[in-house]
Write a protein that holds these residues in place. Structure first.
Motif, PDB file in Angstrom:
ATOM      1  N   GLY A   1      37.943  45.675  30.000  1.00 30.13           N
ATOM      2  CA  GLY A   1      37.920  46.303  31.611  1.00 30.13           C
ATOM      3  C   GLY A   1      38.119  45.102  32.472  1.00 30.13           C
ATOM      4  O   GLY A   1      38.287  43.921  32.493  1.00 30.13           O
ATOM      5  N   LEU A   2      37.613  45.477  33.550  1.00 28.76           N
ATOM      6  CA  LEU A   2      37.785  44.821  34.893  1.00 28.76           C
ATOM      7  C   LEU A   2      36.611  44.512  35.432  1.00 28.76           C
ATOM      8  O   LEU A   2      36.372  44.260  36.912  1.00 28.76           O
ATOM      9  N   TYR A   3      35.415  44.929  34.778  1.00 30.05           N
ATOM     10  CA  TYR A   3      34.149  44.558  35.302  1.00 30.05           C
ATOM     11  C   TYR A   3      33.290  43.449  34.818  1.00 30.05           C
ATOM     12  O   TYR A   3      33.475  43.169  33.613  1.00 30.05           O
ATOM     13  N   PRO A   4      32.829  42.665  35.620  1.00 31.61           N
ATOM     14  CA  PRO A   4      32.480  42.727  36.995  1.00 31.61           C
ATOM     15  C   PRO A   4      33.751  41.878  38.035  1.00 31.61           C
ATOM     16  O   PRO A   4      33.248  41.724  39.044  1.00 31.61           O
ATOM     17  N   GLU A   5      34.657  41.714  37.303  1.00 27.07           N
ATOM     18  CA  GLU A   5      35.855  40.816  37.998  1.00 27.07           C
ATOM     19  C   GLU A   5      36.237  41.658  39.252  1.00 27.07           C
ATOM     20  O   GLU A   5      36.506  41.153  40.504  1.00 27.07           O
TER      21      GLU A   5
ATOM     22  N   ALA B   1      32.422  28.140  43.749  1.00 21.76           N
ATOM     23  CA  ALA B   1      31.499  28.678  42.836  1.00 21.76           C
ATOM     24  C   ALA B   1      32.205  29.539  41.794  1.00 21.76           C
ATOM     25  O   ALA B   1      31.656  29.612  40.751  1.00 21.76           O
ATOM     26  N   ILE B   2      33.230  30.099  42.055  1.00 21.32           N
ATOM     27  CA  ILE B   2      34.239  30.572  40.831  1.00 21.32           C
ATOM     28  C   ILE B   2      35.188  29.802  40.247  1.00 21.32           C
ATOM     29  O   ILE B   2      35.132  30.063  38.833  1.00 21.32           O
ATOM     30  N   GLU B   3      35.696  28.936  40.782  1.00 20.56           N
ATOM     31  CA  GLU B   3      36.791  28.259  40.173  1.00 20.56           C
ATOM     32  C   GLU B   3      36.220  26.952  39.040  1.00 20.56           C
ATOM     33  O   GLU B   3      36.461  26.778  38.039  1.00 20.56           O
ATOM     34  N   LEU B   4      35.165  26.241  39.543  1.00 18.95           N
ATOM     35  CA  LEU B   4      34.306  25.356  38.747  1.00 18.95           C
ATOM     36  C   LEU B   4      33.862  25.971  37.346  1.00 18.95           C
ATOM     37  O   LEU B   4      34.259  25.243  36.325  1.00 18.95           O
ATOM     38  N   PRO B   5      33.230  26.838  37.539  1.00 23.64           N
ATOM     39  CA  PRO B   5      32.715  27.586  36.288  1.00 23.64           C
ATOM     40  C   PRO B   5      33.847  27.810  35.220  1.00 23.64           C
ATOM     41  O   PRO B   5      33.818  27.622  34.016  1.00 23.64           O
TER      42      PRO B   5
ATOM     43  N   THR C   1      45.976  29.618  29.775  1.00 21.99           N
ATOM     44  CA  THR C   1      46.510  30.719  30.187  1.00 21.99           C
ATOM     45  C   THR C   1      45.373  31.588  31.127  1.00 21.99           C
ATOM     46  O   THR C   1      45.490  32.289  32.011  1.00 21.99           O
ATOM     47  N   ALA C   2      44.175  31.759  30.464  1.00 19.53           N
ATOM     48  CA  ALA C   2      42.958  32.296  31.103  1.00 19.53           C
ATOM     49  C   ALA C   2      42.949  31.599  32.455  1.00 19.53           C
ATOM     50  O   ALA C   2      42.493  32.271  33.409  1.00 19.53           O
ATOM     51  N   LEU C   3      42.652  30.403  32.307  1.00 19.26           N
ATOM     52  CA  LEU C   3      42.468  29.663  33.466  1.00 19.26           C
ATOM     53  C   LEU C   3      43.322  29.924  34.543  1.00 19.26           C
ATOM     54  O   LEU C   3      43.035  30.020  35.687  1.00 19.26           O
ATOM     55  N   GLY C   4      44.480  29.844  34.263  1.00 25.84           N
ATOM     56  CA  GLY C   4      45.650  30.174  35.296  1.00 25.84           C
ATOM     57  C   GLY C   4      45.673  31.438  35.678  1.00 25.84           C
ATOM     58  O   GLY C   4      45.796  31.865  36.942  1.00 25.84           O
ATOM     59  N   PHE C   5      45.188  32.758  34.822  1.00 19.88           N
ATOM     60  CA  PHE C   5      45.066  33.874  35.415  1.00 19.88           C
ATOM     61  C   PHE C   5      43.689  34.163  36.363  1.00 19.88           C
ATOM     62  O   PHE C   5      43.983  34.594  37.328  1.00 19.88           O
ATOM     63  N   VAL C   6      42.642  33.343  36.087  1.00 18.98           N
ATOM     64  CA  VAL C   6      41.524  33.351  36.891  1.00 18.98           C
ATOM     65  C   VAL C   6      41.935  32.606  38.294  1.00 18.98           C
ATOM     66  O   VAL C   6      41.761  33.125  39.465  1.00 18.98           O
ATOM     67  N   THR C   7      42.667  31.452  38.156  1.00 22.27           N
ATOM     68  CA  THR C   7      43.078  31.000  39.499  1.00 22.27           C
ATOM     69  C   THR C   7      43.994  31.645  40.415  1.00 22.27           C
ATOM     70  O   THR C   7      43.992  31.579  41.520  1.00 22.27           O
ATOM     71  N   SER C   8      44.934  31.961  39.792  1.00 22.09           N
ATOM     72  CA  SER C   8      45.944  32.957  40.384  1.00 22.09           C
ATOM     73  C   SER C   8      45.091  34.125  41.052  1.00 22.09           C
ATOM     74  O   SER C   8      45.709  34.544  42.243  1.00 22.09           O
TER      75      SER C   8
END
Length: 390
Positions: free
Chosen positions: A88-92, A117-121, A134-141
């Motif tokens: 799911g999409l919680y808590p994102e 605070a979001i990108e560094l962790p 892939t996961a890192l790119g998704f979070v950053t995008s």
């Protein structure tokens, strides 16, 4: 204004006065979207954490930065207490709403520690445990898209607010100019009336006194004097009629008024404000005089002003002029743009002015929503043949 538009306008006004109700209403669909996957098989602690993470969103517009840190901190705490769920999409989703709110309402410098605070962790976790590019790119995008969306909406709202303020300022300036013009016209009328009435009446009174004084001793002389009084009165009456005629004529004795040759400049000014205006002309205007050209100009000006005010700067409009023998047809249509309210057909000063100008030339004007298409239409027909002008 249609009932639907009226109801929507009232609803928008109520929501604007109570933004916290809107934010509280946002929590409900947000919880519905994120809840099924996050709370499947969850216990009391998970339900409590779920509610705590969503609760600060109610105050997101009043305190955007504290709300983000509250949501972000509670999300991390919930992960530590009940564990992290990857479904799911919680808590994102909740965090994304908080980030958007900061980008939309808070100073931009407040975004720097939030992004860090979001990108560094995410950078540490996905590189050390993988790496998972892939996961890192998704979070950053997703983070970049959320921030850019908030900044874009903020910039657009500021731009529209500036346009509205400019329109209000132009209206105030126009009213001030109108008041100055009225004051100047009153002063001119006062001077004319003094020159015509006061002088001629003074002469007539003096002559009448002389006639009364000599009536007994010299009746013939008194009669001649009264003939002079009558002539002076007729002369004064003629001058008064000329003054009133000048007052009825458009632009008489004042700065030259715009006419048909000023329509291109008018269209260019409206285009500069953002409205996409097309101007087409069919036929050739006759020798109708400056008053006729001013009437057509003012009708087009008022219609395009209403388009800019009510449909917004991104609307499109089409001005079509059709000249015939002794007549002119003026049609202005727009596509509605961002129109949330339509100008009233009756009671508005602008539409009343258009009706008066067309009636002065034996014509009529209609204004209202377009049939079968969004937008607004103004149509006026003016007659310039003999006897048409009132």
């Amino acid at each position: 204004m249609t009932p639907n538009l009226l109801d929507m306008g009232r609803l928008r006004a109520v929501l604007a006065r109570h933004p916290r109700l809107v934010d509280a209403g946002l929590v409900v669909p947000l919880a519905v979207i994120t809840g099924p996957a996050a709370l499947r098989g969850a216990g009391v602690a998970a339900w409590l954490c779920f509610g705590l993470v969503h609760a600060p969103i109610v105050w997101r517009r009043r305190w955007p930065v504290p709300v983000f840190w509250a949501v972000f901190g509670l999300a991390i705490l919930a992960g530590l207490v009940v564990g992290v769920r990857v479904e799911g999409l919680y808590p994102e989703a909740v965090v994304a709403v908080a980030v958007y709110t900061v980008a939309r309402y808070a100073p931009r410098r407040q975004l720097i520690p939030i992004v860090v605070a979001i990108e560094l962790p995410a950078l540490v976790v996905f590189i050390m445990d993988g790496p998972h590019w892939t996961a890192l790119g998704f979070v950053t995008s997703a983070l970049a898209a959320t921030v850019l969306l908030g900044i874009t909406v903020r910039t657009r709202r500021a731009y529209l607010a500036e346009l509205e303020e400019r329109a209000r300022r132009l209206e105030r300036e126009r009213d001030q100019q109108a008041q100055i013009a009225v004051a100047a016209e009153r002063a001119r009328i006062a001077r004319d009336m003094h020159d015509i009435v006061a002088h001629n009446l003074a002469v007539m009174v003096a002559l009448a006194d002389g006639a009364a004084f000599t009536a007994t001793a010299s009746p013939e002389r008194a009669a001649d004097t009264m003939h002079t009084v009558a002539a002076t009165g007729r002369e004064a009456l003629g001058e008064m009629r000329r003054v009133l005629g000048l007052l009825r004529e458009e632009g008489a004795g004042r700065t030259p008024q715009p006419g048909l040759d000023g329509l291109d400049a008018l269209v260019e000014r409206v285009r500069a404000a953002g409205v996409r205006v097309a101007l087409t002309v069919d036929g050739v205007p006759g020798d109708w005089g400056a008053g006729a050209g001013l009437a057509v100009y003012r009708i087009v000006q008022e219609a395009l002003t209403n388009t800019l005010k009510h449909a917004g700067p991104e609307a499109s409009a089409h001005v079509q002029l059709r000249y015939r023998d002794g007549a002119a047809e003026v049609e202005i249509i727009d596509d509605g743009g961002q129109r949330v309210a339509a100008p009233a057909v009756a009671g508005g000063h602008g539409l009343t002015g258009m009706a008066e100008r067309t009636a002065a030339y034996g014509g009529d004007v209609t204004a209202g929503p377009r049939e079968g298409a969004p937008g607004w239409r103004v149509y006026a027909r003016l007659r310039f043949d003999d006897g048409a002008a009132a």
